[in-house]
Enzyme design. Structure first.
Site, PDB file in Angstrom:
ATOM      1  N   ARG A 182       0.958  -1.032  -0.228  1.00  0.00           N
ATOM      2  CA  ARG A 182      -0.386   0.096   0.332  1.00  0.00           C
ATOM      3  C   ARG A 182       0.894   1.606  -0.410  1.00  0.00           C
ATOM      4  O   ARG A 182       1.186   1.956  -1.267  1.00  0.00           O
ATOM      5  CB  ARG A 182      -1.373   0.040   1.457  1.00  0.00           C
ATOM      6  N   ASP A 183       1.128   1.375   1.339  1.00  0.00           N
ATOM      7  CA  ASP A 183       2.199   2.916   1.107  1.00  0.00           C
ATOM      8  C   ASP A 183       3.964   3.076   0.734  1.00  0.00           C
ATOM      9  O   ASP A 183       4.746   2.870   1.652  1.00  0.00           O
ATOM     10  CB  ASP A 183       1.974   3.454   2.913  1.00  0.00           C
ATOM     11  N   LEU A 184       3.434   2.559  -0.917  1.00  0.00           N
ATOM     12  CA  LEU A 184       5.359   1.751  -1.422  1.00  0.00           C
ATOM     13  C   LEU A 184       5.764   3.163  -1.387  1.00  0.00           C
ATOM     14  O   LEU A 184       5.468   3.772  -2.100  1.00  0.00           O
ATOM     15  CB  LEU A 184       5.046   1.030  -2.478  1.00  0.00           C
TER      16      LEU A 184
END
Length: 350
Positions: A182-184
């Site tokens: 997700r928060d890559l």
């Protein structure tokens, strides 16, 4: 005492220890007074591992910022509110310590337990638990990729291919084991060696564990510069793995060009550019590098490469070797470089 933490069919051996002394996470809770330390906690500690001090006020006395958790000494905060530099008092080995509330820490570290060991994914060295907090220790790192790219401005293709290949392997491993990140972003990858040749994926706390083959997600989660157009456009579900690949495309573009493919000071204008999915690739990049970037930054999620397919791309297999007559054009003053968010860019989450 050794125990196995389980999440699904995968296990991660952790050393759990219990301590009685710990600092409260709740800012409203009364803090215990600590005696002033006038000397390092262990006379045998190497100079680089001794306490660093910080001045509480201009001209005021310096106070050591340290506390002891089990066999570890927590030193100054590093990247976030609850992330510390730490050292083992016996071995003098350095670690990174993250402090979680006891009510949430098992959920936050569940992705680590889901994954089998991998060279490019950080692993938990030890967990020390207290009444209110859990102290999770990781191997120390030598800086993150966001800071490195900002310092270098842009990377040569051979170096970028070496580092990006490790990133892609980490993401492919996570996807194979049912973990969507997700928060890559660049800051998620840190150097595991002082020579800055080996990368590991750190901070899996924002990841999502899939229950089956379906990777559909509905929550809007991510850093604006890295978020995919389908997350902005969709009112329903979207493919979490495809969104990770889009973010990887932003990572590679930024490494090679020195700025984000979509960037604007106003969030509404930035999101408009991302929704349209139109970006430019400098002619100075090799054809293979251009191809890989475009294969990941495709507006339609189903048309993007999967993480495992990225590893088969010719640009990576050739080591990112660009033609010998290819040179990057000088930077203009209008270029938007990778911004400096300081030690924590959590405010940039959607």
């Amino acid at each position: 005492m050794s125990v196995n933490m389980q999440s699904g069919p995968y296990t991660l051996p952790l050393r759990l220890k219990r301590v009685d002394f710990e600092e409260p996470l709740d800012g409203d809770a009364p803090k215990r007074k600590r005696p002033r330390l006038s000397q390092p906690p262990s006379p045998g500690l190497a100079p680089c591992l001794r306490l660093r001090t910080q001045s509480l006020s201009a001209g005021g006395p310096e106070q050591p910022c340290a506390s002891r958790i089990g066999p570890y000494i927590l030193l100054e905060m590093t990247e976030g509110t609850h992330t510390h530099r730490a050292v083992h008092s016996v071995t003098e080995k350095e670690y990174t310590c993250k402090v979680f509330s006891m009510s949430k820490y098992q959920q936050l570290i569940a992705p680590y337990a889901r994954l089998q060991p991998h060279d490019n994914v950080s692993h938990i060295a030890e967990v020390v638990t207290g009444e209110r907090s859990a102290y999770v220790f990781f191997e120390r790192n030598y800086g993150d990729m966001h800071s490195y790219v900002r310092t270098c401005k842009r990377l040569a293709e051979d170096e970028a291919a070496h580092l990006f290949g490790q990133m892609a392997r980490a993401v492919a491993h996570c996807h194979e084991r049912g973990v969507v990140l997700r928060d890559l972003k660049l800051r998620k990858f840190v150097f595991a060696d002082q020579q800055r040749t080996k990368l590991v994926l750190q901070d899996l706390e924002d990841s999502c564990i899939l229950k089956g083959e379906d990777d559909s997600l509905t929550d809007k989660h991510g850093c604006p510069a890295y978020v995919g157009p389908e997350i902005l456009n969709s009112r329903h579900s979207y493919s979490g793995k495809a969104a990770d690949v889009w973010s990887l495309g932003v990572v590679l573009y930024t490494m090679l060009v020195g700025r984000y493919p979509f960037q604007d000071a106003e969030p509404a204008a930035l999101f408009g550019k991302i929704r349209r999915g139109v970006f430019t690739v400098p002619d100075s990049l090799s054809p293979r590098a251009k191809c890989l970037v475009r294969c990941m930054l495709r507006r339609t999620p189903s048309e993007r490469l999967e993480a495992a397919e990225i590893l088969l791309h010719p640009w990576l297999s050739s080591g990112g070797m660009a033609p010998t007559d290819t040179h990057l054009a000088p930077r203009s003053h209008t270029d938007q470089v990778v911004p400096d968010f300081g030690g924590n860019d959590s405010e940039d989450l959607l």
